[in-house]
Design a protein around this motif. Sequence first.
Motif, PDB file in Angstrom:
ATOM      1  N   HIS A  64       0.852  -1.198   0.000  1.00 21.50           N
ATOM      2  CA  HIS A  64       0.000   0.000   0.000  1.00 21.50           C
ATOM      3  C   HIS A  64       0.882   1.241   0.000  1.00 21.50           C
ATOM      4  O   HIS A  64       2.107   1.150   0.111  1.00 21.50           O
ATOM      5  N   HIS A  66       1.034   3.938   2.066  1.00 15.80           N
ATOM      6  CA  HIS A  66       1.475   4.683   3.250  1.00 15.80           C
ATOM      7  C   HIS A  66       2.982   4.908   3.186  1.00 15.80           C
ATOM      8  O   HIS A  66       3.727   4.070   2.681  1.00 15.80           O
ATOM      9  N   ASP A  68       5.430   4.717   5.097  1.00 16.68           N
ATOM     10  CA  ASP A  68       6.418   3.787   5.656  1.00 16.68           C
ATOM     11  C   ASP A  68       6.509   2.505   4.827  1.00 16.68           C
ATOM     12  O   ASP A  68       7.275   1.605   5.158  1.00 16.68           O
ATOM     13  N   HIS A  69       5.735   2.422   3.742  1.00 21.08           N
ATOM     14  CA  HIS A  69       5.787   1.258   2.850  1.00 21.08           C
ATOM     15  C   HIS A  69       6.204   1.633   1.425  1.00 21.08           C
ATOM     16  O   HIS A  69       6.691   0.785   0.690  1.00 21.08           O
ATOM     17  N   HIS A 134      -7.326  -1.459   6.391  1.00 22.48           N
ATOM     18  CA  HIS A 134      -6.279  -0.597   6.955  1.00 22.48           C
ATOM     19  C   HIS A 134      -6.177   0.676   6.094  1.00 22.48           C
ATOM     20  O   HIS A 134      -6.046   1.785   6.600  1.00 22.48           O
ATOM     21  N   ASP A 153       0.240  -4.115   6.500  1.00 22.70           N
ATOM     22  CA  ASP A 153      -0.284  -3.677   7.802  1.00 22.70           C
ATOM     23  C   ASP A 153      -1.610  -4.350   8.135  1.00 22.70           C
ATOM     24  O   ASP A 153      -2.409  -3.807   8.905  1.00 22.70           O
TER      25      ASP A 153
HETATM   26 ZN   LIG Z   1      -0.122   1.391   6.605  1.00 20.30          ZN
END
Ligand SMILES: [Zn+2]
Length: 274
Positions: A64, A66, A68-69, A134, A153
């Motif tokens: 995804h 986000h 941090d990914h 999420h 996540d």
């Molecule tokens: Zn996430």
Amino acid sequence: MLQCLEHGDVRELRLTSWTSRLVGYGVSVFITRDTLIDAGYPMAAAELARYVRAHPVAGVMLTHAHEDHSGGVPALLDLGLGVLCAAATESAMRAAEHVGWYRRLIWGSRRRLERALPPFTPNSALRLRAAPGHSADHHVVWDAERGTVFGGDLFIGVKLRIAHYDEDVRGQIAVLREVASWQPSRFFCAHRGLLASPSEQLLAKANWIEEMVVRIEALVRRGWDDAAVRDEVLGPEDATGRWSFGAYSRLNFVRSVRSSMSGVPGATSEALQA
Ligand SMILES: [Zn+2]
């Protein structure tokens, strides 16, 4: 800091920075079948790119968007790698970032994606499967041959009482049950690493969310306001709720459940934008 953990045919790269360690966070990316799964966060991008230059992979898959990914994507594109992700993930990476200062402090600021994503076709055993909740674009990577899930996540923890404002808490129940029904022998969580007993832990999380939803719905239908429901069912905000100024909060958990109910005030996604 990049820490390398070996799990047989899977290599886990655990990424942390001093700001993430301060709040006890880190995120892992994984290498399997010559493929890097997820790209870490912006502040770790240079270190991850250095590692990948020294230990080449064929391409990248993303669970995804986000930060941090997907934060390392621009640096990985500079290495000439292709990327496989959902169309919604690519769109989100092209959009301007709207995250609070606490997220930028922990992970760094994500560079908006402005280049075309070179295509990547991974080993045919690796499949990107939709697993929304999420986030709307959330996917997992499923390796059926090896019974292995790279869960992004999806899990994080069984009794996770906080939610982001755009999470679909109720929607996660069916997704967790579906992934558990694959009976994976291994599940790699981006924040918790390898789970000890994946199906049981995924089902425990689904059951716990379901129990919370039932209790929250009952109080909402009795006319309780969100803060009162939160205090009764989930308890008052914890440190994360406070330092994120409510962006990752127990109140959002309640609001998400309310917004997915019918016939009650606030049953719209607008309620989550506060
Ligand atoms: Zn996430």
